[in-house]
Design an enzyme around this catalytic site. Sequence first.
Site, PDB file in Angstrom:
ATOM      1  N   GLU A 194      -3.526   1.745   4.085  1.00 11.42           N
ATOM      2  CA  GLU A 194      -2.355   0.996   4.546  1.00 11.42           C
ATOM      3  C   GLU A 194      -1.158   1.925   4.757  1.00 11.42           C
ATOM      4  O   GLU A 194      -0.410   1.789   5.740  1.00 11.42           O
ATOM      5  CB  GLU A 194      -2.008  -0.103   3.545  1.00 11.42           C
ATOM      6  CG  GLU A 194      -3.031  -1.220   3.480  1.00 11.42           C
ATOM      7  CD  GLU A 194      -2.604  -2.322   2.535  1.00 11.42           C
ATOM      8  OE1 GLU A 194      -1.394  -2.450   2.279  1.00 11.42           O
ATOM      9  OE2 GLU A 194      -3.475  -3.055   2.045  1.00 11.42           O
ATOM     10  N   SER A 255     -23.040   4.692  -0.479  1.00 12.55           N
ATOM     11  CA  SER A 255     -24.267   4.680  -1.264  1.00 12.55           C
ATOM     12  C   SER A 255     -25.351   3.976  -0.470  1.00 12.55           C
ATOM     13  O   SER A 255     -25.082   3.300   0.524  1.00 12.55           O
ATOM     14  CB  SER A 255     -24.056   3.950  -2.601  1.00 12.55           C
ATOM     15  OG  SER A 255     -23.027   4.539  -3.356  1.00 12.55           O
ATOM     16  N   ASP A 328     -11.431  -5.225   0.987  1.00  7.84           N
ATOM     17  CA  ASP A 328      -9.990  -4.951   0.884  1.00  7.84           C
ATOM     18  C   ASP A 328      -9.450  -5.747  -0.298  1.00  7.84           C
ATOM     19  O   ASP A 328      -9.179  -6.940  -0.188  1.00  7.84           O
ATOM     20  CB  ASP A 328      -9.301  -5.358   2.192  1.00  7.84           C
ATOM     21  CG  ASP A 328      -7.803  -5.111   2.156  1.00  7.84           C
ATOM     22  OD1 ASP A 328      -7.284  -4.730   1.091  1.00  7.84           O
ATOM     23  OD2 ASP A 328      -7.143  -5.310   3.198  1.00  7.84           O
ATOM     24  N   ASP A 331      -3.280  -4.322  -1.740  1.00 10.38           N
ATOM     25  CA  ASP A 331      -2.228  -4.459  -0.734  1.00 10.38           C
ATOM     26  C   ASP A 331      -0.973  -3.741  -1.210  1.00 10.38           C
ATOM     27  O   ASP A 331      -0.650  -3.749  -2.406  1.00 10.38           O
ATOM     28  CB  ASP A 331      -1.863  -5.929  -0.484  1.00 10.38           C
ATOM     29  CG  ASP A 331      -2.895  -6.647   0.378  1.00 10.38           C
ATOM     30  OD1 ASP A 331      -3.667  -5.961   1.071  1.00 10.38           O
ATOM     31  OD2 ASP A 331      -2.928  -7.890   0.338  1.00 10.38           O
TER      32      ASP A 331
END
Length: 787
Positions: A194, A255, A328, A331
């Site tokens: 971000e 992975s 995600d 933030d």
Amino acid sequence: MLLRRLSPLRWLRRLGLGLLALLLLATASLAGAIWWSLPGGGGELRLAGLTGPVEITLDAHGIPRIVAADERDAAMALGWLHARDRMFQMELMRRGAAGRLAELAGPAALRLDRFTRTLGLARRAEADMAAQAPETRAVLEAYAAGVNAWIAAKGRFAAPEFLALGTPEPWRPEHSLLWGKVMGLWLSGNWRSELDRARLAAILSPERLQDLFPAEASAGRPDDPRAALDPAALARLAAVLPRFPEPGTLPASASNAWAVAGSRSISGAPLLASDPHLGFQAPILWYLARIDLADGRMLAGATSPGVPFLVIGRNARLAWGFTTTQSDTQDVFIERLAGQDAYDTPEGPRPFTVIEERIAVRGAEPELLRVRETRHGPVISDLDGSSRQDGTVLAVAMANLAPGDTAATGLHALNRAGSVAEARAAAERITSPSQNLMAADIDGHLGLLLTGRTPMRLSGHGTQPVPGWNGVHDWAGWVDFDALPHRADPSSGMLANANNRVAPPGHPVFLGHDWIADWRFRRIGTLLELRPKHDALNFTAMQRDTVSPFARSLTGPGSLLSTLPMAAGMPGQAQGMLLAWDGDVAADRPEPLLFNAWVKRLGRLALAAGGVPDELAAPHAAFLSLVLAPGNRGAAWCGGDCSALAARALAEAVADLAASLGGTPSGWRWGAVHRAVFEHPLLRALPGLDSLVRLEAASGGDEWTVARGGLRGGQGLDAWQHVHGAGLRLVADLADTDATYAIIATGQSGHPLSRHWSDLLPAWRDGGTVQLGRRPTEPAPSFRLRP
């Protein structure tokens, strides 16, 4: 009688002999101390707190077989073994997570300490002990007792590093929770993206930003408050944040894990393979073990020193592995100041929560750190030490920092689970990090289950920093576990994940925008389809596969490379070799080096042409595919002509390699520069010792192959070093509790003078494994632990 006076020469000789004797004595004393710090052989020992005797047999590689009455006794024995073999690794883990590395390493470690103190990992781990199930706390306490038994018996001889540092502090149960905090931090890095995107939004158009982040929403509009972020302030913050490959950091993680049902298995029972990709170090993160309990339960696979549970492996009825989901769960919020010690919220000004942290520094005065927290999370912009002129600060919300983290209880439940259904219940309690849990049970069921808390956002998708003062982008809780895109028992009888997208576009649950290119996933699918049935040997071969579908797409028929005029000299030789190449990124081939050097140079040239600084974006697979797409689709990044830029990049890459390696392209080898490197986190910085404790092996693979060969990056030949990949490979056949095959990249011991410091590296390099049967084929020393 007159005393004979000694000549100056004889005095000097005697002085020299005395000094030599003192030097020899000091050397002998040091050698004796180091020898005494080596773990001893077998014998009988007493551990207070055991309920019954525990038998430990080591195999020829130092891998223990533990036979105990119950899981609590087994945990105590495992704690003792972890401390015996890896006490300093455990010390670095807990100090790194607690922000106490500068006590050992001095001012050089302050940047990492400030960062982890700001996030408050240790404070949160201590608070999370109360959230664990009582039986989990009991196992954590037993494990700590085993660690402390080793410390009490050995003192500063607990590991050779403690000869200089002194006796390690006692281990506390909450220290084991720090491991999960570190994994939660480094396996979820969206907040860093971000910040980088916010800087890019100031210099790129929305269209160009979408080329770098294909799912990126529009950003940087004049009426968008995110556009007011000061690029200079963001650059200062980026400069003080730890970043791979610095010590104590991890790269963008990846992975592999896959499983087949009994219908696709030669044994008639499900098979599972798992190879997590993390940063390399010596010793590696993993420690192999087998545990058998009196009631018939067993565990076999990979533990991690500091943790009393099996992380990846199997029990008698269930096998499991993990890959990173790429969700995600973080933030960055722009908080608007309301005076000196408060910030704006929808309900009005609110004071910061302030924590005073004292950081001890070896060889210097302690540093006092003032940590501020908002309702969203810690203020990270304070780390750059400068005051922001726009009246705002940046705070970060992280799901892995949220209170009530029950990851330890969930992992404990997974160790006990006997079915995919029970693994699903355990996965719900693994609150951090966000992972894909691949599971297979003895009854033939397969499952891909998502772990970790996923935030529900009131609006937006968290791709760039957002205003925090109005509540518009706040988190409204966690996504219900059952709403996540789990998968179970596919009709194909196969499941696989290689960090590829797990939820299709339009799925009601938003997981994230950033997905690793699915080239490894495609190759795994191809290999699974090649055979009607598989066995463990075939699975271990798949884990070592170095064929790159991505390379084939950029060098095969119809590629942009195939349309370029044949260049003269060495660039022409390289071009011809790439066009004839089958895409196998093998260590003994020259083409992998040519390909990686070419696409790296091309990506950097294209990004530079677009005005993107090196530190803000790397030429990832999707971007390279755009620039090298037939039809000049990436012309905006190529000065209008991607064919010309591709030819220039190949010529420059070949010229650089020739200057460094000499000779001609046909004589170069990928494995000569792509060497897996394992370094001691502390001794690597000491001249003379760094080379003695450094482990290396030529390796194949690259960023886009199943056998992941993640690169160091940067400039020069060191850029090609293999520093990120599968430090552990494991395959389990549920038909037989002894059919568990694993390998780690270094050895079981963290003592550089132990024969188990590096004895597994040749097998790891060559694709070998060790069978984790109940009884080792070549037993070594044994221990009997008694109450």
